[in-house]
Design an enzyme around this catalytic site. Sequence first.
Site, mmCIF file in Angstrom:
data_model
loop_
_atom_site.group_PDB
_atom_site.id
_atom_site.type_symbol
_atom_site.label_atom_id
_atom_site.label_comp_id
_atom_site.label_asym_id
_atom_site.label_seq_id
_atom_site.Cartn_x
_atom_site.Cartn_y
_atom_site.Cartn_z
ATOM 1 N N ASP A 55 0.875 -1.163 0.000
ATOM 2 C CA ASP A 55 0.000 0.000 0.000
ATOM 3 C C ASP A 55 0.913 1.214 0.000
ATOM 4 O OD1 ASP A 55 -1.612 2.173 0.596
ATOM 5 O OD2 ASP A 55 -2.813 1.120 2.074
ATOM 6 N N TYR A 144 -6.887 15.854 -10.650
ATOM 7 C CA TYR A 144 -5.759 15.069 -11.177
ATOM 8 C C TYR A 144 -4.651 16.000 -11.665
ATOM 9 C CZ TYR A 144 -3.190 12.109 -14.509
ATOM 10 O OH TYR A 144 -2.213 11.453 -15.207
ATOM 11 N N LYS A 148 -0.789 16.718 -10.295
ATOM 12 C CA LYS A 148 0.375 16.547 -11.161
ATOM 13 C C LYS A 148 1.283 17.776 -11.133
ATOM 14 C CE LYS A 148 -0.041 12.361 -12.479
ATOM 15 N NZ LYS A 148 0.965 11.372 -12.006
ATOM 16 N N ILE A 174 -1.784 7.643 -23.378
ATOM 17 C CA ILE A 174 -0.977 6.462 -23.671
ATOM 18 C C ILE A 174 -1.884 5.337 -24.169
ATOM 19 C CG2 ILE A 174 0.553 4.703 -22.717
ATOM 20 C CD1 ILE A 174 1.604 6.793 -20.791
#
Length: 320
Positions: A55, A144, A148, A174
Site C-alpha cells: 500500500d 488530477y 500533477k 498512452i
Amino acid sequence: MKKTRILVIGSGGQIGSELTPALRKVYGAEHVVASDIKSDICEHVLNEGPFEVLDCMDEHRLVEIIIKYKITRIYHLVALLSAVGEHKPLMAWNINLGSLMNVLEIARELHLSVFIPSSIGAFGPSTPKKNTPQDTLMRPTTIYGITKVCGEMLGDYYFKKYGVDVRGLRYPGIISNVTQPGGGTTDYAVEIFYKALEEGRYTCYLKEDTYFDMMYMPDAVRAAIEVMEADPDKLVHRNAYNVSAMSFNPRQLSAEIQKHIPDFRVEYKPDPEKQAIADSWPDNMDDSAARQEWNWKHEYDLPKMTEDMLVTLKKKAMTS
C-alpha cells in the site's frame, strides 16, 4: 559502482504492467521488484521477478521493502486518473500526493533516485494549446491535474533543496495493447480498438475533432527508462519533460482503423464532463527540450501504432 536495484510502485497499472518487464530485461529480473496494493495483477509481472504487496500510503512497509532488496531507484506510478479523480477528489489528493511525499521523504533519507510520471493533465485552458511550451502557464481544472503540477514542483523542491535525483515526464495519452482503460480522459483511443475488432462499431464520448497528444506504450516505456539513464549534467527540465509522439483526433484515428477494417463505424455522443476535461488540454506539446537534453526520439506514429495495435489484439483474441 553501485548496482541499480529498482522498485516499481504500481506495477499492476497501465504503465507499470509494461514498464516492469522492460526494466527486468535491462537490469535483470532479480534487480527489479514489482509491487502493488493487491496480488491479482498481470501474471508476467507477478511471476517473472520479485513481487511485494504494498500500500503506497504505508511508509513503514515501503522502507521495509527498500531495505530488504537494497533498492536504489523508485518508479512511482501510483495515481487516481483524471475522470475518476473528478468523482473522488479527496481520495485523488491523498493518493496522488500523500504517496509521493512518502516516496520523496524516504528517497531523501536513503539517497534514492525517483521517477515521477506527470501528464498533459497538468495543463489547463489558459495554457497555449498549439505547440505547448516546456515552460508555460499551468492552471489545470481537474484535481488530477492539480496533483500533477504539485508533484512536478515537489520533485524540483526535493532536487534543489536536498539533492534527490528526481526526474519525470509529462506523458500524453498512452495507448496500450496489454491493459484495459483505467478511467482516463484519453481512454477512447484504447477502447476504440477493442470495439472495432469485437463489434465493428464504437460510440465515442468525445467530439470527433478533439485533438490530443498521444504515445504508444513501447515509446512511453522506453522514455521512462532513458530519462533515468540520461547524463544528469545535461538535464535542465527534470520535473517534468514534455514528451510526445503523435497528435490526432477521434475522426483521424477512426479513419486509420478503417484502412484495416473498412466496415468499422463510429458514432459521437460527447460526455460533457470528459469533453470539458479534454478541451482544457493541449492539442500538441513541444517536446524539443527532451529531444535536446537527453536525445528523446519516438518510434511510433499513428499508422504504425494502429497497425501494431490491431495485429497484437487479433493475436490475443485468437489465443484467449
